[in-house]
Enzyme design. Structure first.
Site, PDB file in Angstrom:
ATOM      1  N   HIS A  38       0.774  -1.383  -0.033  1.00 29.51           N
ATOM      2  CA  HIS A  38       0.076   0.133   0.046  1.00 29.51           C
ATOM      3  C   HIS A  38       0.985   1.330   0.108  1.00 29.51           C
ATOM      4  O   HIS A  38       0.614   2.300  -0.588  1.00 29.51           O
ATOM      5  CB  HIS A  38      -0.727   0.260   1.332  1.00 29.51           C
ATOM      6  CG  HIS A  38      -1.962  -1.104   1.197  1.00 29.51           C
ATOM      7  ND1 HIS A  38      -1.794  -2.056   2.334  1.00 29.51           N
ATOM      8  CD2 HIS A  38      -2.940  -1.322   0.531  1.00 29.51           C
ATOM      9  CE1 HIS A  38      -2.801  -2.742   2.038  1.00 29.51           C
ATOM     10  NE2 HIS A  38      -3.477  -2.473   1.228  1.00 29.51           N
ATOM     11  N   GLN A 154      -8.644  -7.361 -10.573  1.00 31.55           N
ATOM     12  CA  GLN A 154      -9.453  -6.145 -10.045  1.00 31.55           C
ATOM     13  C   GLN A 154      -8.968  -4.864 -10.933  1.00 31.55           C
ATOM     14  O   GLN A 154      -9.772  -4.053 -11.082  1.00 31.55           O
ATOM     15  CB  GLN A 154      -8.893  -5.859  -8.486  1.00 31.55           C
ATOM     16  CG  GLN A 154      -9.388  -4.667  -7.992  1.00 31.55           C
ATOM     17  CD  GLN A 154      -9.143  -4.597  -6.275  1.00 31.55           C
ATOM     18  OE1 GLN A 154      -9.890  -5.094  -5.629  1.00 31.55           O
ATOM     19  NE2 GLN A 154      -7.890  -3.969  -6.037  1.00 31.55           N
TER      20      GLN A 154
HETATM   21  O1  PAF Z   1      -7.854  -4.077  -3.254  1.00 31.81           O
HETATM   22  C1  PAF Z   1      -8.598  -3.901  -1.994  1.00 31.81           C
HETATM   23  O2  PAF Z   1      -8.199  -3.602  -0.874  1.00 31.81           O
HETATM   24  C2  PAF Z   1     -10.188  -3.391  -2.266  1.00 31.81           C
HETATM   25  O3  PAF Z   1     -10.586  -4.395  -3.362  1.00 31.81           O
HETATM   26  C3  PAF Z   1     -10.516  -2.001  -2.953  1.00 31.81           C
HETATM   27  C4  PAF Z   1     -10.023  -1.755  -4.133  1.00 31.81           C
HETATM   28  C5  PAF Z   1      -9.983  -1.033  -1.766  1.00 31.81           C
HETATM   29  C6  PAF Z   1     -12.110  -1.930  -2.596  1.00 31.81           C
HETATM   30  O4  PAF Z   1     -12.605  -2.055  -1.530  1.00 31.81           O
END
Ligand code: PAF
Length: 277
Positions: A38, A154
């Site tokens: 992150h 995603q």
């Molecule tokens: O990847 C994640 O942590 C989640 O899928 C996100 C993109 C924050 C959406 O809740």
């Protein structure tokens, strides 16, 4: 210091202030339990000269009824301390009620791309994810939004919804950050037992073996079956998938361009990873 806001109105007010000063904004959507992966997304925003907003919201609509919503790690104070140290400007930490007002009835469904891989294994997951990401993008209207390549499917789904819904944002995919032993960083790693943590890097090791064998001309089906057997033999439980697919269409691929995708359980912890062939 990283300021915390909890309402969409406050988020928009802060961003409007920056915009009035001519500044650019990057959004890093997260579910908290922040790790170096992150923080690399925060860096990607800072390196573009942006004000960086990190959303921390464990989104209930992307968890299935038998999934780990209740057990998902929550550690807001520690997360915000990490963000402050890294130089993120704002943490957006809404409640479930703030994000989903009573009677909320609209969902964003991206067809096709979500039929396979995690979409097949986790019905409803991508609809919940796409819905919350769309909301976050419309709430913040950032110039950039950063997503990790670890969640490759995603990332493709987000790119598609932004294109299809004409949301004016530049989606930035950032490389997967790994432990020294190859394990892809994930908030879920915190829930691995010591014994399972020792086994976990085998997932990436077997995937690399697959990628190398296929690149050297090996038969993909045989190589994948062998890797599956070795993972099960080493102690992995259910393997949702171990497959080679096209990087963008996500169609099954026997030839390049392709990526190897895997999702497998250790205990009740589901690990996912993907690498290029
Ligand atoms: O990847 C994640 O942590 C989640 O899928 C996100 C993109 C924050 C959406 O809740």
């Amino acid at each position: 210091m990283t300021e915390i806001v909890r309402t969409v109105a406050d988020l928009r007010a802060r961003i409007a202030g920056w915009r009035a000063g001519g500044e650019k904004v990057a959004l890093v959507p997260t579910m908290g339990a922040l790790h170096a992966g992150h923080l690399s997304l925060v860096d990607a925003g800072l390196s573009r000269g942006c004000r960086v907003v990190v959303s921390i919201f464990v989104n209930p609509t992307q968890f299935g009824p038998n999934e780990d919503l209740a057990k998902y790690p929550r550690q807001e104070a520690a997360d915000v301390a990490l963000l402050a140290e890294r130089g993120a400007h704002l943490a957006f930490c809404p409640s479930v009620g703030e994000m989903y007002a009573q009677g909320s009835a609209t969902r964003v469904d991206v067809k096709g791309l979500t039929d396979c891989l995690c979409g097949a294994a986790r019905p409803g997951h991508f609809s919940g994810m796409a819905t919350v990401v769309t909301k976050l993008l419309l709430q913040a209207l950032p110039d950039f939004a950063m997503f990790g390549e670890k969640d490759w499917q995603q990332l493709q789904v987000v790119r598609r919804l932004v294109r299809d819904l004409d949301i004016p944002v530049d989606i930035v995919g950032c490389p997967t950050i790994r432990e020294a032993d190859g394990l892809a960083l994930s908030s879920r790693n915190l829930r691995l037992s010591a014994a399972d943590r020792a086994i976990a890097p085998l997932l990436n090791r077997e995937m690399r073996r697959v990628a190398e064998a296929v690149a050297a001309g090996g038969d993909a089906a045989t190589v994948l079956a062998d890797a599956r057997a070795r993972l099960t033999g080493a102690g992995f439980g259910r393997i949702d998938y171990l497959e080679m697919r096209h990087p963008e269409t996500l169609e099954l691929a026997g030839a390049r361009p392709a990526r190897v995708f895997a999702a497998a359980y250790l205990g009740d912890v589901r690990l996912i990873d993907n690498i290029p062939v």
